[in-house]
Design a protein around this motif. Structure first.
Motif, PDB file in Angstrom:
ATOM      1  N   VAL A  36       0.853  -1.184   0.000  1.00  0.00           N
ATOM      2  CA  VAL A  36       0.000   0.000   0.000  1.00  0.00           C
ATOM      3  C   VAL A  36       0.892   1.238   0.000  1.00  0.00           C
ATOM      4  CG1 VAL A  36      -1.922  -1.143   1.165  1.00  0.00           C
ATOM      5  CG2 VAL A  36      -0.177   0.032   2.517  1.00  0.00           C
ATOM      6  N   ALA A  37       0.345   2.331  -0.515  1.00  0.00           N
ATOM      7  CA  ALA A  37       1.100   3.585  -0.586  1.00  0.00           C
ATOM      8  C   ALA A  37       1.140   4.251   0.786  1.00  0.00           C
ATOM      9  CB  ALA A  37       0.470   4.510  -1.616  1.00  0.00           C
ATOM     10  N   ARG A  38       2.316   4.690   1.198  1.00  0.00           N
ATOM     11  CA  ARG A  38       2.453   5.415   2.462  1.00  0.00           C
ATOM     12  C   ARG A  38       2.143   6.898   2.288  1.00  0.00           C
ATOM     13  NH1 ARG A  38       8.193   3.973   4.936  1.00  0.00           N
ATOM     14  NH2 ARG A  38       7.279   5.184   6.632  1.00  0.00           N
ATOM     15  N   GLN A  39       2.086   7.364   1.050  1.00  0.00           N
ATOM     16  CA  GLN A  39       1.805   8.765   0.760  1.00  0.00           C
ATOM     17  C   GLN A  39       1.138   8.847  -0.607  1.00  0.00           C
ATOM     18  OE1 GLN A  39       6.057   9.760   0.784  1.00  0.00           O
ATOM     19  NE2 GLN A  39       5.899  10.329  -1.383  1.00  0.00           N
ATOM     20  N   ASN A  40       0.628  10.002  -0.955  1.00  0.00           N
ATOM     21  CA  ASN A  40       0.058  10.192  -2.279  1.00  0.00           C
ATOM     22  C   ASN A  40       1.161  10.065  -3.330  1.00  0.00           C
ATOM     23  OD1 ASN A  40      -2.520  10.659  -1.263  1.00  0.00           O
ATOM     24  ND2 ASN A  40      -2.200  12.866  -1.116  1.00  0.00           N
ATOM     25  N   GLU A  42       1.825  10.628  -7.335  1.00  0.00           N
ATOM     26  CA  GLU A  42       1.281  11.256  -8.527  1.00  0.00           C
ATOM     27  C   GLU A  42       1.688  10.485  -9.778  1.00  0.00           C
ATOM     28  OE1 GLU A  42      -0.833  13.615  -8.220  1.00  0.00           O
ATOM     29  OE2 GLU A  42      -0.523  13.867  -6.066  1.00  0.00           O
ATOM     30  N   ILE A  43       0.967  10.742 -10.864  1.00  0.00           N
ATOM     31  CA  ILE A  43       1.290  10.113 -12.140  1.00  0.00           C
ATOM     32  C   ILE A  43       2.730  10.440 -12.524  1.00  0.00           C
ATOM     33  CG2 ILE A  43       0.770  10.081 -14.605  1.00  0.00           C
ATOM     34  CD1 ILE A  43      -2.129  10.654 -13.917  1.00  0.00           C
ATOM     35  N   GLY A  44       3.494   9.421 -12.871  1.00  0.00           N
ATOM     36  CA  GLY A  44       4.883   9.620 -13.281  1.00  0.00           C
ATOM     37  C   GLY A  44       5.883   9.572 -12.153  1.00  0.00           C
ATOM     38  N   ASP A  45       5.422   9.638 -10.892  1.00  0.00           N
ATOM     39  CA  ASP A  45       6.359   9.564  -9.766  1.00  0.00           C
ATOM     40  C   ASP A  45       6.985   8.168  -9.699  1.00  0.00           C
ATOM     41  OD1 ASP A  45       5.761  12.123  -9.103  1.00  0.00           O
ATOM     42  OD2 ASP A  45       4.601  11.657  -7.306  1.00  0.00           O
ATOM     43  N   PRO A  46       8.280   8.077  -9.399  1.00  0.00           N
ATOM     44  CA  PRO A  46       8.891   6.750  -9.234  1.00  0.00           C
ATOM     45  C   PRO A  46       8.374   6.071  -7.964  1.00  0.00           C
ATOM     46  CG  PRO A  46      10.462   8.484  -8.698  1.00  0.00           C
ATOM     47  CD  PRO A  46       9.254   9.167  -9.256  1.00  0.00           C
ATOM     48  N   ASP A  50      10.655   3.049  -0.263  1.00  0.00           N
ATOM     49  CA  ASP A  50      10.457   3.915   0.892  1.00  0.00           C
ATOM     50  C   ASP A  50       9.082   4.576   0.926  1.00  0.00           C
ATOM     51  OD1 ASP A  50      11.599   5.299  -1.427  1.00  0.00           O
ATOM     52  OD2 ASP A  50      11.430   7.097  -0.197  1.00  0.00           O
ATOM     53  N   ILE A  51       8.319   4.518  -0.168  1.00  0.00           N
ATOM     54  CA  ILE A  51       7.000   5.164  -0.173  1.00  0.00           C
ATOM     55  C   ILE A  51       5.865   4.140  -0.196  1.00  0.00           C
ATOM     56  CG2 ILE A  51       7.894   7.245  -1.253  1.00  0.00           C
ATOM     57  CD1 ILE A  51       6.643   6.349  -3.871  1.00  0.00           C
ATOM     58  N   VAL A  52       6.198   2.866  -0.004  1.00  0.00           N
ATOM     59  CA  VAL A  52       5.178   1.823   0.102  1.00  0.00           C
ATOM     60  C   VAL A  52       5.484   0.980   1.335  1.00  0.00           C
ATOM     61  CG1 VAL A  52       4.742   1.727  -2.378  1.00  0.00           C
ATOM     62  CG2 VAL A  52       6.480   0.239  -1.375  1.00  0.00           C
ATOM     63  N   PRO A  83      -3.572   7.197  -4.277  1.00  0.00           N
ATOM     64  CA  PRO A  83      -3.717   7.912  -3.002  1.00  0.00           C
ATOM     65  C   PRO A  83      -3.070   7.145  -1.857  1.00  0.00           C
ATOM     66  CG  PRO A  83      -5.798   6.885  -3.632  1.00  0.00           C
ATOM     67  CD  PRO A  83      -4.862   6.684  -4.784  1.00  0.00           C
ATOM     68  N   ALA A  84      -2.713   7.854  -0.823  1.00  0.00           N
ATOM     69  CA  ALA A  84      -2.124   7.222   0.357  1.00  0.00           C
ATOM     70  C   ALA A  84      -3.077   6.181   0.926  1.00  0.00           C
ATOM     71  CB  ALA A  84      -1.805   8.278   1.413  1.00  0.00           C
TER      72      ALA A  84
END
Length: 294
Positions: A36-40, A42-46, A50-52, A83-84
């Motif tokens: 799951v995503a830890r933060q929002n 955006e389209i194109g973001d790597p 660290d963000i999941v 979304p987060a």
């Protein structure tokens, strides 16, 4: 009668005791791990580890092609906004079993989906995939023009100049990078599917004895990228029609590279002057003979 009654009561007591013991040792419901995503995002973001984060959920809550470990993400660009707290599936980063083709959901406000067709050479051996950033290079044949003699001799400054083709200089090639840093939304080859297996010998089973149809060879693919209406006009002008293959070449760029390079474009004279392309002596001789006598 008393003995029979006691036996029945003993049997009932044993059944109740066994049921209680089974309830005590009943295994807990099996859960599955998803990302799951830890933060929002955006389209194109790597999408990086660290963000999941990994989360255990009930099997019925698993979405799409699940990713089980943070090691499965390594910077793949998000094809959709995530979304987060939402599950990060293979489809959302272009690695799922089912290709996500909701093009409109992949566009940022103001962006348009634009298409062009490439073959194996102009399409980087079909290695372009959704989420990549590409440049687009145009190659065209043009006819060199010169002002006519009567137009040059005309003393009327209001008269529009007239031009004519230079003999022997038709179909001259010119090359230029016309669009840069465009995000790929979709590539048609990713939807290619193997033909359905068939019982060709009619024996009721499908095995090695059946001659299966050959899978179609992909000789060209459609690339859909995000751009503007101006970009669409450039692509349309660059091609006689959208089925044309060969005039446009896709160039894959680094995911973090968003710089715009100032290019010169290439024509035969620039190859001669800037890159030292040698011209055969017979051409220079003909040019000297054709030059006007002072």
């Amino acid at each position: 009668m008393v003995g029979v009654l006691l036996a029945v009561l003993a049997f009932v007591a044993i059944v109740i005791l066994l049921n209680q013991r089974e309830a005590e040792v009943a295994p807990e419901a099996v859960q599955e791990t998803v990302l799951v995503a830890r933060q929002n995002i955006e389209i194109g973001d790597p999408v990086t580890p660290d963000i999941v984060e990994e989360l255990a959920v009930n099997p019925e809550a698993v979405q799409g092609t699940p990713l089980r470990s943070t090691s499965q993400v390594s910077g793949q660009p998000a094809l959709f906004a995530i979304p987060a707290g939402a599950q990060v599936t293979g489809e959302l980063i272009g690695t799922g079993d089912q290709l996500a083709v909701n093009i409109a959901a992949q566009l940022e406000p103001g962006e348009k989906a634009i298409t062009f067709q490439v073959d194996r050479v102009t399409g980087v051996d079909f290695l372009v995939k959704p989420g990549d950033s590409i440049d687009i290079v145009l190659s065209q044949q043009i006819t060199v023009l010169q002002e006519t003699a009567d137009s040059i001799a005309n003393d009327d400054p209001e008269a529009p100049p007239r031009f004519e083709a230079v003999t022997g200089l038709d179909n001259q090639q010119t090359v230029k990078a016309i669009l840069q840093d465009k995000r790929v939304l979709y590539v048609s080859s990713t939807r290619a599917t193997a033909p359905e297996l068939q019982d060709t010998n009619g024996d009721g089973v499908i095995d090695e004895n059946d001659v299966q149809p050959e899978q179609a060879v992909v000789d060209s693919v459609i690339i859909v990228f995000a751009g503007t209406d101006q970009d669409a006009e450039v692509i349309k002008f660059a091609q006689n029609d959208f089925a044309e293959v060969g005039s446009l070449t896709a160039v894959i760029r680094h995911a973090d590279d968003d710089g715009i390079e100032e290019t010169l474009g290439i024509t035969i004279d620039q190859l001669v002057e800037e890159y030292g392309l040698r011209i055969p002596g017979i051409v220079e001789q003909l040019n000297e003979e054709a030059a006007p006598t002072p």
